[in-house]
Write a protein that holds these residues in place. Structure first.
Motif, PDB file in Angstrom:
ATOM      1  N   SER A  20      -3.574   1.181  -3.826  1.00 52.44           N
ATOM      2  CA  SER A  20      -2.625   2.283  -3.667  1.00 52.44           C
ATOM      3  C   SER A  20      -2.852   3.378  -4.707  1.00 52.44           C
ATOM      4  N   TYR A  54       0.847  -1.194   0.000  1.00 46.98           N
ATOM      5  CA  TYR A  54       0.000   0.000   0.000  1.00 46.98           C
ATOM      6  C   TYR A  54       0.886   1.249   0.000  1.00 46.98           C
ATOM      7  N   ASN A  55       0.988   1.887  -1.169  1.00 49.62           N
ATOM      8  CA  ASN A  55       1.709   3.156  -1.329  1.00 49.62           C
ATOM      9  C   ASN A  55       3.171   3.096  -0.881  1.00 49.62           C
TER      10      ASN A  55
END
Length: 322
Positions: free
Chosen positions: A40, A10-11
């Protein structure tokens, strides 16, 4: 034995780049990698695809639902005999899969966990945070210790589950707040064998600042109460230690302000405790700077976890809020 390595993301494109690079160095080559991008905004598709000629790697993008359900997404698409879960902020030693494969052939575990350590490339703050999460003088010492308290519960930054166990137990039913502990409890309760593989360590970066570390540990404290709501018997006396230590330090501060004569004994105990942490960290890390920072990280670990634990203990247990 064929492994499916499952990594929720996630990111964090830079982290997955570093993790995938370490996987290209594995001495045991019977594995695939599944990267599950969990909604993301800053995706890592181009980075993951750049490893297509170096790894058997697959990239998936799904709507955000949290790390537990992202792992389930990977389980459903994996073809391995064994599923290996890493957090995206880990670096993997080149002999990791070799160690796990050899250990599983000898001990026949249905699920396993491994410890974490600080890599030489980590910043002093990261090394101090790693120390506070693995030291015998903090609650972190039970996470990858042979002499753990009660049944061993793998943590999802370094965890493996056999296909057979997954097919019977299923995947994660929580996506956050202690989802790995809840999952391992269900694996235990279904009669499967879980154990620690002591040499299957990873280098876990965790957080890069004390502010981020505070938020993470506050979340961990809340997660322990979430586990209690599902499995009351899993709440042990040792889980109260950070909360008791937090109350003790607050009491010591108040005594120093309002009635100093009564604070002398408590002051001595607090100073002694943090001196033990300082000298032990110095001996482990061979760095005075890391030793000083370890006092800060250990203080944050205890108080952040303790405050999160106390918060949800009163909110969800005493006042029975959802």
């Amino acid at each position: 034995m064929f492994f499916s390595i499952i990594i929720p993301l996630y990111n964090r494109p830079q982290e997955i780049n570093e993790l995938l690079f370490t996987l290209t160095k594995q001495t045991y080559l019977q594995f695939e990698v599944l990267v599950i991008e969990d909604g993301s905004k800053n995706d890592a598709k181009a980075i993951v695809e750049s490893y297509a000629n170096k790894l058997d790697v697959k990239y998936y993008f799904k709507e955000n639902a949290g790390q537990g359900f992202a792992r389930n997404f990977g389980f459903e698409r994996a073809k391995g005999d064994y599923f290996v879960i890493f957090d995206s902020d880990c670096l993997i030693p080149s002999n990791y899969l070799e160690i796990v494969k050899n250990y599983l052939y000898e001990h026949d575990l249905d699920a396993y966990g491994g410890p974490d350590a600080a890599h030489e490339s980590f910043t002093p703050v990261q090394k101090a945070i790693s120390y506070s999460m693995t030291s015998p003088f903090t609650t972190g010492g039970i996470r990858g210790n042979k002499k753990h308290v009660g049944r061993f519960h793998p943590r999802s930054f370094n965890m493996g589950v056999s296909r057979q166990a997954w097919e019977k137990v299923g995947g994660f039913i929580l996506t956050r707040l202690g989802e790995d502990i809840e999952y391992s409890i269900r694996i235990h309760e279904n009669g499967f064998k879980i154990g620690l593989i002591p040499d299957a360590k990873v280098y876990h970066k965790r957080r890069t600042s004390f502010g981020q570390f505070y938020k993470q540990l506050h979340f961990f404290g809340r997660a322990r109460i979430n586990i209690y709501k599902h499995f009351p018997k899993e709440l042990k006396l040792i889980h109260f230690f950070p909360a008791v230590a937090t109350v003790g330090m607050i009491t010591t501060l108040l005594m120093n302000i309002f009635y100093p004569p009564l604070a002398y004994v408590l002051d001595f105990l607090v100073i002694l405790y943090f001196m033990l942490i300082f000298f032990h960290s110095w001996s482990v890390n061979k760095s005075l700077k890391v030793a000083f920072l370890s006092i800060i990280s250990s203080f944050i670990q205890l108080t952040a976890y303790g405050l999160g634990f106390i918060q949800d203990l009163f909110k969800r247990v005493v006042f029975k809020q959802q």
